[in-house]
Design a protein around this motif. Structure first.
Motif, PDB file in Angstrom:
ATOM      1  N   TYR A   1      11.304   8.696   1.069  1.00  0.00           N
ATOM      2  CA  TYR A   1      11.262   7.621   0.077  1.00  0.00           C
ATOM      3  C   TYR A   1      11.903   7.987  -1.263  1.00  0.00           C
ATOM      4  CZ  TYR A   1       8.011   5.665   3.473  1.00  0.00           C
ATOM      5  OH  TYR A   1       7.449   5.185   4.631  1.00  0.00           O
TER       6      TYR A   1
ATOM      7  N   ARG B   1       7.476   0.618  13.514  1.00  0.00           N
ATOM      8  CA  ARG B   1       8.043   0.062  12.268  1.00  0.00           C
ATOM      9  C   ARG B   1       9.161  -0.942  12.548  1.00  0.00           C
ATOM     10  NH1 ARG B   1       6.119   3.540   8.020  1.00  0.00           N
ATOM     11  NH2 ARG B   1       5.741   5.630   8.828  1.00  0.00           N
TER      12      ARG B   1
ATOM     13  N   HIS C   1       4.343  -4.551   8.968  1.00  0.00           N
ATOM     14  CA  HIS C   1       4.390  -4.478  10.424  1.00  0.00           C
ATOM     15  C   HIS C   1       3.257  -5.213  11.130  1.00  0.00           C
ATOM     16  CE1 HIS C   1       7.484  -1.709   9.299  1.00  0.00           C
ATOM     17  NE2 HIS C   1       6.625  -0.896   8.712  1.00  0.00           N
TER      18      HIS C   1
ATOM     19  N   LEU D   1       2.643   2.562  -2.108  1.00  0.00           N
ATOM     20  CA  LEU D   1       3.844   2.638  -2.941  1.00  0.00           C
ATOM     21  C   LEU D   1       3.517   3.155  -4.337  1.00  0.00           C
ATOM     22  CD1 LEU D   1       5.770  -0.552  -1.777  1.00  0.00           C
ATOM     23  CD2 LEU D   1       5.949   1.780  -0.945  1.00  0.00           C
TER      24      LEU D   1
ATOM     25  N   ASN E   1       8.111  -5.540  -1.238  1.00  0.00           N
ATOM     26  CA  ASN E   1       8.076  -4.384  -0.351  1.00  0.00           C
ATOM     27  C   ASN E   1       6.627  -4.278   0.115  1.00  0.00           C
ATOM     28  OD1 ASN E   1       7.952  -1.993   1.007  1.00  0.00           O
ATOM     29  ND2 ASN E   1       9.169  -0.842  -0.484  1.00  0.00           N
TER      30      ASN E   1
ATOM     31  N   ARG F   1      13.399   4.172  12.366  1.00  0.00           N
ATOM     32  CA  ARG F   1      12.238   5.073  12.353  1.00  0.00           C
ATOM     33  C   ARG F   1      11.363   4.833  13.603  1.00  0.00           C
ATOM     34  NH1 ARG F   1       9.555   4.792   6.643  1.00  0.00           N
ATOM     35  NH2 ARG F   1       8.535   6.683   7.451  1.00  0.00           N
TER      36      ARG F   1
ATOM     37  N   ARG G   1       5.041  10.948  -2.517  1.00  0.00           N
ATOM     38  CA  ARG G   1       4.817  10.650  -1.105  1.00  0.00           C
ATOM     39  C   ARG G   1       6.105  10.847  -0.302  1.00  0.00           C
ATOM     40  NH1 ARG G   1       4.819   4.555   1.212  1.00  0.00           N
ATOM     41  NH2 ARG G   1       4.118   5.072   3.306  1.00  0.00           N
TER      42      ARG G   1
ATOM     43  N   PRO H   1      13.386   0.906   8.282  1.00  0.00           N
ATOM     44  CA  PRO H   1      12.354   0.957   9.320  1.00  0.00           C
ATOM     45  C   PRO H   1      12.926   0.856  10.730  1.00  0.00           C
ATOM     46  CG  PRO H   1      11.658  -0.483   7.530  1.00  0.00           C
ATOM     47  CD  PRO H   1      13.104  -0.144   7.272  1.00  0.00           C
TER      48      PRO H   1
ATOM     49  N   HIS I   1      12.835  -2.661   1.595  1.00  0.00           N
ATOM     50  CA  HIS I   1      12.309  -1.357   2.013  1.00  0.00           C
ATOM     51  C   HIS I   1      13.224  -0.259   1.491  1.00  0.00           C
ATOM     52  CE1 HIS I   1       9.541  -3.376   4.666  1.00  0.00           C
ATOM     53  NE2 HIS I   1      10.549  -4.117   5.067  1.00  0.00           N
ATOM     54  N   LEU I   2      12.630   0.802   1.029  1.00  0.00           N
ATOM     55  CA  LEU I   2      13.422   1.967   0.612  1.00  0.00           C
ATOM     56  C   LEU I   2      14.097   2.611   1.818  1.00  0.00           C
ATOM     57  CD1 LEU I   2      10.714   3.339  -1.771  1.00  0.00           C
ATOM     58  CD2 LEU I   2      13.068   2.957  -2.496  1.00  0.00           C
ATOM     59  N   SER I   3      13.303   2.831   2.871  1.00  0.00           N
ATOM     60  CA  SER I   3      13.825   3.439   4.094  1.00  0.00           C
ATOM     61  C   SER I   3      14.364   2.332   4.999  1.00  0.00           C
ATOM     62  CB  SER I   3      12.710   4.212   4.802  1.00  0.00           C
ATOM     63  OG  SER I   3      11.721   3.314   5.280  1.00  0.00           O
TER      64      SER I   3
ATOM     65  N   PRO J   1       0.804  -1.222   0.000  1.00  0.00           N
ATOM     66  CA  PRO J   1       0.000   0.000   0.000  1.00  0.00           C
ATOM     67  C   PRO J   1       0.837   1.271   0.000  1.00  0.00           C
ATOM     68  CG  PRO J   1      -0.053  -1.058   2.160  1.00  0.00           C
ATOM     69  CD  PRO J   1       0.600  -2.027   1.210  1.00  0.00           C
TER      70      PRO J   1
ATOM     71  N   GLY K   1       5.205  -2.416   2.233  1.00  0.00           N
ATOM     72  CA  GLY K   1       4.736  -1.149   2.793  1.00  0.00           C
ATOM     73  C   GLY K   1       4.367  -1.352   4.261  1.00  0.00           C
ATOM     74  N   ALA K   2       3.336  -0.655   4.708  1.00  0.00           N
ATOM     75  CA  ALA K   2       2.954  -0.742   6.124  1.00  0.00           C
ATOM     76  C   ALA K   2       2.448  -2.135   6.506  1.00  0.00           C
ATOM     77  CB  ALA K   2       1.901   0.312   6.446  1.00  0.00           C
TER      78      ALA K   2
HETATM   79  C1  DQA Z   1       8.452   1.001   3.509  1.00  0.00           C
HETATM   80  C2  DQA Z   1       8.597   1.176   5.030  1.00  0.00           C
HETATM   81  C3  DQA Z   1       7.261   0.983   5.720  1.00  0.00           C
HETATM   82  O1  DQA Z   1       7.407   1.177   7.138  1.00  0.00           O
HETATM   83  C4  DQA Z   1       6.247   1.995   5.216  1.00  0.00           C
HETATM   84  O2  DQA Z   1       4.994   1.785   5.834  1.00  0.00           O
HETATM   85  C5  DQA Z   1       6.144   2.012   3.736  1.00  0.00           C
HETATM   86  C6  DQA Z   1       7.364   1.905   2.938  1.00  0.00           C
HETATM   87  C7  DQA Z   1       9.763   1.352   2.763  1.00  0.00           C
HETATM   88  O3  DQA Z   1       9.889   0.982   1.604  1.00  0.00           O
HETATM   89  O4  DQA Z   1      10.631   2.008   3.330  1.00  0.00           O
HETATM   90  O5  DQA Z   1       5.069   2.186   3.175  1.00  0.00           O
HETATM   91  O6  DQA Z   1       8.130  -0.339   3.227  1.00  0.00           O
END
Ligand code: DQA
Length: 147
Positions: free
Chosen positions: A25, A113, A82, A14, A76, A109, A20, A106, A102-104, A12, A78-79
């Motif tokens: 990201y 996460r 978790h 992405l 990936n 953060r 965003r 987690p 994951h791009l970031s 979700p 997304g949320a």
């Molecule tokens: C993410 C990290 C997740 O915590 C976040 O909810 C995302 C993107 C990332 O690619 O860094 O939607 O998966």
């Protein structure tokens, strides 16, 4: 013989990459990441398929459809990373390598996460490398397939 298929799954929000939270990201769009992933996959003799959904059940269905058909999955979530135990269970039923992406980073953060319910059913996780992560994750999946 046709090339083995690598499934890239995007969870979700992405679909909004590029717009965003670019400070978190980056400015590349999801299409940019899919293109980079497709190039890397192709250089490793793999055909890439991509599915993005904002709906947990659709991602579960995509994993089911990959069983017996795709060689590996890069995801990936997304949320969903978790808390989406249904994605955990679906990936546990997939027979090939799974790379979590994951791009970031987690882990660096917010505390919520720091837990990944996908990590226990992934061969490994690539996080915090921004757009480079897509090429890295596809290469990791290809290396795992090469054994
Ligand atoms: C993410 C990290 C997740 O915590 C976040 O909810 C995302 C993107 C990332 O690619 O860094 O939607 O998966």
């Amino acid at each position: 013989m046709s090339e083995p298929i690598l499934l890239l799954l995007s969870g979700p929000n992405l679909n909004l990459l590029g717009q965003r939270q670019p400070e978190v990201y980056g400015t590349d769009t999801l299409d940019d990441h899919v293109l980079a992933s497709t190039e890397t996959a192709s250089s490793r003799g793999l055909a890439l398929e991509h599915v993005q959904s904002n709906h947990e059940g659709e991602l579960v269905d995509a994993v089911h459809a990959a069983r017996g058909r795709c060689a590996a999955i890069v995801v990936n979530p997304g949320a969903f990373t978790h808390y989406a135990w249904a994605i955990h269970d679906a990936l546990a039923a997939f027979e090939g390598p799974v790379v979590e992406l994951h791009l970031s980073n987690p882990a660096a953060r917010e505390p919520w996460r720091h837990t990944s319910v996908v990590a226990p059913v992934a061969d490994g996780t690539i996080s915090g490398f921004g757009s480079m992560g897509y090429r890295m994750a596809v290469s990791a999946a290809a290396d795992l397939l090469d054994g």
